[in-house]
Scaffold this active site. Sequence first.
Site, PDB file in Angstrom:
ATOM      1  N   GLN A 130     -15.908 -16.342  -7.991  1.00 34.17           N
ATOM      2  CA  GLN A 130     -15.103 -17.429  -8.551  1.00 34.17           C
ATOM      3  C   GLN A 130     -14.798 -18.419  -7.433  1.00 34.17           C
ATOM      4  O   GLN A 130     -14.131 -18.087  -6.448  1.00 34.17           O
ATOM      5  CB  GLN A 130     -13.809 -16.883  -9.142  1.00 34.17           C
ATOM      6  CG  GLN A 130     -13.075 -17.967  -9.894  1.00 34.17           C
ATOM      7  CD  GLN A 130     -11.790 -17.457 -10.513  1.00 34.17           C
ATOM      8  OE1 GLN A 130     -11.512 -16.266 -10.517  1.00 34.17           O
ATOM      9  NE2 GLN A 130     -10.992 -18.374 -11.017  1.00 34.17           N
ATOM     10  N   GLY A 146     -13.203 -21.825  -5.664  1.00 34.35           N
ATOM     11  CA  GLY A 146     -11.886 -22.453  -5.723  1.00 34.35           C
ATOM     12  C   GLY A 146     -11.361 -22.774  -4.340  1.00 34.35           C
ATOM     13  O   GLY A 146     -12.140 -23.137  -3.446  1.00 34.35           O
ATOM     14  N   VAL A 202       0.833  -1.206   0.000  1.00 34.66           N
ATOM     15  CA  VAL A 202       0.000   0.000   0.000  1.00 34.66           C
ATOM     16  C   VAL A 202       0.870   1.259   0.000  1.00 34.66           C
ATOM     17  O   VAL A 202       0.660   2.180  -0.795  1.00 34.66           O
ATOM     18  CB  VAL A 202      -0.965  -0.015   1.216  1.00 34.66           C
ATOM     19  CG1 VAL A 202      -1.677   1.319   1.368  1.00 34.66           C
ATOM     20  CG2 VAL A 202      -1.986  -1.132   1.060  1.00 34.66           C
ATOM     21  N   GLY A 220      -7.226 -15.953   0.280  1.00 33.85           N
ATOM     22  CA  GLY A 220      -6.010 -15.846   1.093  1.00 33.85           C
ATOM     23  C   GLY A 220      -5.532 -14.413   1.036  1.00 33.85           C
ATOM     24  O   GLY A 220      -6.317 -13.492   0.811  1.00 33.85           O
ATOM     25  N   ARG A 273       1.483 -14.447   1.366  1.00 35.71           N
ATOM     26  CA  ARG A 273       0.915 -14.416   2.719  1.00 35.71           C
ATOM     27  C   ARG A 273      -0.484 -15.062   2.730  1.00 35.71           C
ATOM     28  O   ARG A 273      -1.331 -14.722   1.927  1.00 35.71           O
ATOM     29  CB  ARG A 273       0.850 -12.968   3.226  1.00 35.71           C
ATOM     30  CG  ARG A 273       2.228 -12.428   3.592  1.00 35.71           C
ATOM     31  CD  ARG A 273       2.171 -10.978   3.983  1.00 35.71           C
ATOM     32  NE  ARG A 273       1.886 -10.122   2.835  1.00 35.71           N
ATOM     33  CZ  ARG A 273       1.674  -8.824   2.913  1.00 35.71           C
ATOM     34  NH1 ARG A 273       1.693  -8.215   4.092  1.00 35.71           N
ATOM     35  NH2 ARG A 273       1.441  -8.114   1.821  1.00 35.71           N
ATOM     36  N   PHE A 305     -16.295 -11.505  -7.773  1.00 31.12           N
ATOM     37  CA  PHE A 305     -16.035 -12.228  -6.517  1.00 31.12           C
ATOM     38  C   PHE A 305     -16.951 -13.425  -6.335  1.00 31.12           C
ATOM     39  O   PHE A 305     -17.400 -13.740  -5.236  1.00 31.12           O
ATOM     40  CB  PHE A 305     -16.061 -11.266  -5.311  1.00 31.12           C
ATOM     41  CG  PHE A 305     -14.728 -10.586  -5.154  1.00 31.12           C
ATOM     42  CD1 PHE A 305     -14.306  -9.648  -6.069  1.00 31.12           C
ATOM     43  CD2 PHE A 305     -13.861 -10.932  -4.133  1.00 31.12           C
ATOM     44  CE1 PHE A 305     -13.054  -9.067  -6.001  1.00 31.12           C
ATOM     45  CE2 PHE A 305     -12.602 -10.360  -4.043  1.00 31.12           C
ATOM     46  CZ  PHE A 305     -12.205  -9.421  -4.980  1.00 31.12           C
ATOM     47  N   CYS A 344      -5.067  -9.623   3.593  1.00 35.39           N
ATOM     48  CA  CYS A 344      -6.181  -8.758   4.013  1.00 35.39           C
ATOM     49  C   CYS A 344      -7.411  -9.527   4.507  1.00 35.39           C
ATOM     50  O   CYS A 344      -7.774  -9.425   5.678  1.00 35.39           O
ATOM     51  CB  CYS A 344      -6.568  -7.848   2.867  1.00 35.39           C
ATOM     52  SG  CYS A 344      -5.172  -6.907   2.263  1.00 35.39           S
TER      53      CYS A 344
HETATM   54  C1  UGA Z   1      -8.522  -7.210  -1.003  1.00 33.35           C
HETATM   55  C2  UGA Z   1      -9.685  -6.320  -1.502  1.00 33.35           C
HETATM   56  O1  UGA Z   1     -10.195  -6.841  -2.743  1.00 33.35           O
HETATM   57  C3  UGA Z   1      -9.217  -4.883  -1.726  1.00 33.35           C
HETATM   58  O2  UGA Z   1     -10.328  -4.066  -2.092  1.00 33.35           O
HETATM   59  C4  UGA Z   1      -8.617  -4.372  -0.409  1.00 33.35           C
HETATM   60  O3  UGA Z   1      -8.095  -3.057  -0.573  1.00 33.35           O
HETATM   61  C5  UGA Z   1      -7.481  -5.286   0.018  1.00 33.35           C
HETATM   62  O4  UGA Z   1      -7.990  -6.628   0.187  1.00 33.35           O
HETATM   63  C6  UGA Z   1      -6.961  -4.776   1.350  1.00 33.35           C
HETATM   64  O5  UGA Z   1      -7.689  -4.835   2.329  1.00 33.35           O
HETATM   65  O6  UGA Z   1      -5.873  -4.174   1.362  1.00 33.35           O
HETATM   66  P1  UGA Z   1      -6.428  -8.386  -2.190  1.00 33.35           P
HETATM   67  O7  UGA Z   1      -6.262  -9.098  -0.888  1.00 33.35           O
HETATM   68  O8  UGA Z   1      -5.256  -7.744  -2.829  1.00 33.35           O
HETATM   69  O9  UGA Z   1      -7.528  -7.220  -2.036  1.00 33.35           O
HETATM   70  O10 UGA Z   1      -6.978  -9.432  -3.250  1.00 33.35           O
HETATM   71  P2  UGA Z   1      -8.409  -9.880  -3.812  1.00 33.35           P
HETATM   72  O11 UGA Z   1      -8.420  -9.687  -5.271  1.00 33.35           O
HETATM   73  O12 UGA Z   1      -9.520  -9.296  -3.056  1.00 33.35           O
HETATM   74  O13 UGA Z   1      -8.360 -11.459  -3.527  1.00 33.35           O
HETATM   75  C7  UGA Z   1      -8.340 -11.961  -2.193  1.00 33.35           C
HETATM   76  C8  UGA Z   1      -8.437 -13.464  -2.205  1.00 33.35           C
HETATM   77  O14 UGA Z   1      -9.737 -13.886  -2.616  1.00 33.35           O
HETATM   78  C9  UGA Z   1      -7.460 -14.147  -3.148  1.00 33.35           C
HETATM   79  O15 UGA Z   1      -6.914 -15.275  -2.521  1.00 33.35           O
HETATM   80  C10 UGA Z   1      -8.307 -14.545  -4.341  1.00 33.35           C
HETATM   81  O16 UGA Z   1      -7.799 -15.692  -4.998  1.00 33.35           O
HETATM   82  C11 UGA Z   1      -9.621 -14.863  -3.654  1.00 33.35           C
HETATM   83  N1  UGA Z   1     -10.786 -14.738  -4.553  1.00 33.35           N
HETATM   84  C12 UGA Z   1     -11.120 -13.534  -5.077  1.00 33.35           C
HETATM   85  C13 UGA Z   1     -11.567 -15.846  -4.814  1.00 33.35           C
HETATM   86  O17 UGA Z   1     -11.297 -16.965  -4.324  1.00 33.35           O
HETATM   87  N2  UGA Z   1     -12.656 -15.724  -5.628  1.00 33.35           N
HETATM   88  C14 UGA Z   1     -12.998 -14.529  -6.168  1.00 33.35           C
HETATM   89  O18 UGA Z   1     -14.021 -14.485  -6.902  1.00 33.35           O
HETATM   90  C15 UGA Z   1     -12.219 -13.404  -5.899  1.00 33.35           C
END
Ligand code: UGA
Length: 429
Positions: A251, A253, A11, A257, A327, A249, A260
Amino acid sequence: MEICVIGAGYVGLTTSAVLADLGHRVRCIDSDPAKINDLNNGKIPIYEPGLSEVISNNKGRLTFGSDSGAAIEKSPILLIAVGTPSLPDGSTDLSSIYSVLETIADTILSYKTIITKSTVPPGTNQKIIDFLLAKGIDPNLFRVVSNPEFLREGTALYDMYNPNKTVVGVAEGDNVSPDILKELYKGIDAPLIITSLTGAEMIKYASNAFLAAKISYINEISRICDTYDVDVTEVAKGIGLDPRIGPLFLQSGLGYGGSCFPKDIKALMHSASIRNVETPLLSAVEKVNDSQVDIYITKLLKSLGNLSGKKVAVLGIAFKPETDDIRYSKAVTLIEKLLEKEAKVQVYDPKAMLPGHLQEIAVQHSQATEALAGADAAILATEWKEFLSLDWNKARNVMSGTVIMDARNCLDSRDVREAGLQYIGVGRP
Ligand code: UGA
């Protein structure tokens, strides 16, 4: 504007780069001298698409250092972006925040707008004000603003330039800071939400918890789909067309992780519990997520009999594509569980490295085909683009077995089957 960003993590670095790109003079500070040394030598400590270009394009306006006192003294705007990890009881470790506050208290001589970007539990920004006042700092010398970040790793730059909102939490009666924040983000077009300090903190947690809930929801649906031979990706598409639900969101699987969601769900539950509020929904979101990897292991066991001595290729280590961040990566949890069952694990990821504790017991390769060589089964654990266009005929030729487990439900099962391989997903007939 003159800004000091404290913390050069995902960030802090992205924010520093974008603010410099918007024309501000940014001093980015981190307590890790090795990281600062790397940054000063043009080496970016993380993989984030486009970040190194934005940093190098703004060299004149963006500097890196480890002397926080000096940088704080010179900057009227302080942006705190240090880590706030989980403690074992689910509460948040705010020690880095307080260490920054100590430095601010020791150095403050002129007016500062102190902006908290780090994710902090409800009530923390008020505690920050109380802390500085208790240190004897003149209340006219500072204002605290809660300005949570909503960027995603992997698309952090895009998200910072194109946020769907800017949330600004201010203390009661503070009608000065919103204009400062508007000036800070001038050039970025997004609806501005001005709320209380704690309101902004809650928006951040409620947002991440909702997204995590969507993921656990679709994962639970995928378990049901699995038993009825229904394709969960079609269900997700069908429900996602309803604007009240939305397509993102959903998807299914291995589960969520990263640094956040897992931590923020725990922190929100903890914040609720200390106010005697029960959170059965959040507990369920976590419970589904925590058991998701086992669903895949069980399916793999069903297909291979047992895993002892079997060669399993795992494609992906990062917690999501387009990052090297591991992480709380579900791919890492999966690898650990495969190793517990005595599988021989051969791994490949385009950017991420195996964590230290797995480096001796799993083998990391530098190409997907090398990881697939001789494998009895292959598991797609992170949906990197290069895996979506893998040549399955080639994979079939190098593998010993035929099992392809799509643990992100992102492959076209026909391509896999046409190559003479077995396709296994959860909720993918
Ligand atoms: C998340 C939020 O999406 C951001 O808006 C927020 O700013 C950030 O946390 C934070 O708090 O700093 P991030 O952790 O970078 O962002 O990644 P995401 O794209 O949200 O994915 C998080 C996890 O969910 C990943 O492991 C991803 O594989 C999983 N995921 C995401 C799914 O299993 N299915 C989905 O449909 C979407």
